[in-house]
Motif scaffolding. Sequence first.
Motif, mmCIF file in Angstrom:
data_model
loop_
_atom_site.group_PDB
_atom_site.id
_atom_site.type_symbol
_atom_site.label_atom_id
_atom_site.label_comp_id
_atom_site.label_asym_id
_atom_site.label_seq_id
_atom_site.Cartn_x
_atom_site.Cartn_y
_atom_site.Cartn_z
ATOM 1 N N THR A 175 -5.346 4.895 -7.254
ATOM 2 C CA THR A 175 -4.127 5.500 -7.793
ATOM 3 C C THR A 175 -4.205 5.614 -9.307
ATOM 4 N N GLU A 212 1.745 7.039 -6.600
ATOM 5 C CA GLU A 212 0.729 8.075 -6.837
ATOM 6 C C GLU A 212 1.348 9.463 -6.707
ATOM 7 N N GLU A 257 1.087 4.227 -2.835
ATOM 8 C CA GLU A 257 0.914 5.636 -2.482
ATOM 9 C C GLU A 257 2.100 6.471 -2.970
ATOM 10 N N GLN A 316 0.822 -1.204 0.000
ATOM 11 C CA GLN A 316 0.000 0.000 0.000
ATOM 12 C C GLN A 316 0.861 1.261 0.000
ATOM 13 N N ARG A 317 1.946 1.261 0.755
ATOM 14 C CA ARG A 317 2.827 2.435 0.823
ATOM 15 C C ARG A 317 3.554 2.651 -0.505
ATOM 16 N N VAL A 332 -6.525 0.374 -3.452
ATOM 17 C CA VAL A 332 -5.553 1.469 -3.506
ATOM 18 C C VAL A 332 -4.997 1.599 -4.925
#
Length: 117
Positions: free
Chosen positions: A56, A25, A22, A18-19, A52
């Motif tokens: 994104t 993104e 991100e 997930q990180r 996610v």
Amino acid sequence: ILMEALIHTREEFLLLEQRIIEALEKMGDPRAVPVLVELAQDERKDLSVRLVAMETLGMIGNEVALQGLLELMKDPRNYIFYNVVEESVIKIGGDRGLEALRQTVAGVQEAMSRKTE
């Protein structure tokens, strides 16, 4: 490097996945789109990672992202993601994206109703 790490992470690294998404993104690099499409469509991935990735795709958005999201909606099992996909296709293509989504879903529903007849 981030995209490569993302492809090769295992399920126990859910937060890391997930990180990384991100971070992609924030970078806004369109080269990430094919990897994000792959993640969004990968049924082996955790639902939160897929969500996610879909969000994104809406932020980075280009035609490849739009087509990947529409392809996702060709499988009725993915309708649980409809709201997220809808938001993303609107960000990418506005009314044109929304109309493409509606046509995709209508086509799938029509095909399904023909199978049950």
